[in-house]
Design a protein around this motif. Sequence first.
Motif, PDB file in Angstrom:
ATOM      1  N   PRO A  87      31.944   3.486  24.473  1.00 39.73           N
ATOM      2  CA  PRO A  87      31.986   4.339  25.664  1.00 39.73           C
ATOM      3  C   PRO A  87      32.150   5.809  25.294  1.00 39.73           C
ATOM      4  O   PRO A  87      32.637   6.150  24.214  1.00 39.73           O
ATOM      5  CB  PRO A  87      33.211   3.828  26.414  1.00 39.73           C
ATOM      6  N   GLU A 100      30.869   2.923  33.860  1.00 36.40           N
ATOM      7  CA  GLU A 100      29.919   1.958  33.312  1.00 36.40           C
ATOM      8  C   GLU A 100      29.717   2.156  31.816  1.00 36.40           C
ATOM      9  O   GLU A 100      29.732   1.205  31.048  1.00 36.40           O
ATOM     10  CB  GLU A 100      28.588   2.081  34.048  1.00 36.40           C
ATOM     11  N   SER A 101      29.499   3.405  31.413  1.00 36.76           N
ATOM     12  CA  SER A 101      29.357   3.698  29.984  1.00 36.76           C
ATOM     13  C   SER A 101      30.396   4.703  29.512  1.00 36.76           C
ATOM     14  O   SER A 101      30.287   5.236  28.408  1.00 36.76           O
ATOM     15  CB  SER A 101      27.949   4.212  29.673  1.00 36.76           C
ATOM     16  N   TRP A 103      34.609  -2.432  26.881  1.00 34.51           N
ATOM     17  CA  TRP A 103      33.444  -1.693  27.362  1.00 34.51           C
ATOM     18  C   TRP A 103      32.128  -2.218  26.788  1.00 34.51           C
ATOM     19  O   TRP A 103      31.058  -1.713  27.137  1.00 34.51           O
ATOM     20  CB  TRP A 103      33.602  -0.220  27.007  1.00 34.51           C
ATOM     21  N   THR A 122      30.077  -4.881  26.994  1.00 30.01           N
ATOM     22  CA  THR A 122      28.996  -5.373  27.848  1.00 30.01           C
ATOM     23  C   THR A 122      28.471  -4.287  28.775  1.00 30.01           C
ATOM     24  O   THR A 122      27.251  -4.108  28.933  1.00 30.01           O
ATOM     25  CB  THR A 122      29.474  -6.578  28.682  1.00 30.01           C
ATOM     26  N   ARG A 123      29.381  -3.525  29.375  1.00 29.99           N
ATOM     27  CA  ARG A 123      28.961  -2.481  30.308  1.00 29.99           C
ATOM     28  C   ARG A 123      28.119  -1.409  29.633  1.00 29.99           C
ATOM     29  O   ARG A 123      27.068  -1.005  30.156  1.00 29.99           O
ATOM     30  CB  ARG A 123      30.191  -1.833  30.951  1.00 29.99           C
ATOM     31  N   THR A 124      28.562  -0.958  28.481  1.00 32.10           N
ATOM     32  CA  THR A 124      27.829   0.112  27.798  1.00 32.10           C
ATOM     33  C   THR A 124      26.476  -0.382  27.297  1.00 32.10           C
ATOM     34  O   THR A 124      25.466   0.322  27.414  1.00 32.10           O
ATOM     35  CB  THR A 124      28.641   0.664  26.617  1.00 32.10           C
ATOM     36  N   THR A 135      24.643  -2.787  28.517  1.00 32.82           N
ATOM     37  CA  THR A 135      23.763  -2.969  29.668  1.00 32.82           C
ATOM     38  C   THR A 135      23.210  -1.630  30.145  1.00 32.82           C
ATOM     39  O   THR A 135      22.022  -1.509  30.478  1.00 32.82           O
ATOM     40  CB  THR A 135      24.519  -3.665  30.817  1.00 32.82           C
ATOM     41  N   PHE A 136      24.058  -0.616  30.173  1.00 34.54           N
ATOM     42  CA  PHE A 136      23.606   0.714  30.579  1.00 34.54           C
ATOM     43  C   PHE A 136      22.553   1.245  29.610  1.00 34.54           C
ATOM     44  O   PHE A 136      21.523   1.784  30.034  1.00 34.54           O
ATOM     45  CB  PHE A 136      24.799   1.671  30.640  1.00 34.54           C
TER      46      PHE A 136
END
Length: 220
Positions: A145, A162-163, A190, A192-194, A196-197
């Motif tokens: 992130p 999100e990222s 973080w 999975t979120r990063t 995916t972004f």
Amino acid sequence: PGVTLPAAPQSASALQDFRQHHQLGNKRLLLSVGRLTTRKGLRELVQQALPAIVQAAPDTLLVVVGDAPADSLRASVQTRASIQAVSDAAGIGQHLRFLGVITDPQELPCAYESATLHIFPVRHLPGDPEGFGMVAIEAAAHGLPTVAFATGGIVDAVAEGESGHLVAPGAYPSLAQAALQILADDPGAWQTRTSTFAAQFAWPTLGNRMLEALSVKSAL
């Protein structure tokens, strides 16, 4: 701009070798990647935000990848020596490490994946805006992130919550607090979120968007 998504995480042995090679120990790493120009704001970060981060999280180390470009206007303004001097004056000189320019394509991924946080303290300078902020996308692709000021193209390269986190330009206490929030999160929180972004900026995805755009233009 696009990003190449890593096929797999770096191996544990590669990450350990990276830390040993640069004598980083077991510190939690705040990573800065980029040229040491005035707009990048690294000296201001060290002076106005890093002391609060270190006070609250003494096991952190700011690792800087990049150097001052000799052909840049006023390149001497943000030299290693000037940044280190500010760090020493604040009593946190031992929490700063310069790695210089990394050219090995296998080493920069290790830097991203060894770090806990990518910090991007670009200054808001009228008439000299930051571009897209591709380094934040590269960090996200490796599950890292970013904490940054919401200025220029960075607002398109970092998605709040999100990222990473975006704070008001020049708000160094808020920048430090946002960094500490991520440092307090569980390791991997973080990932999975990063990832995916970052996937929306992958080269195949951008290629498909370009083909779609060309098809629409052709049809018109």
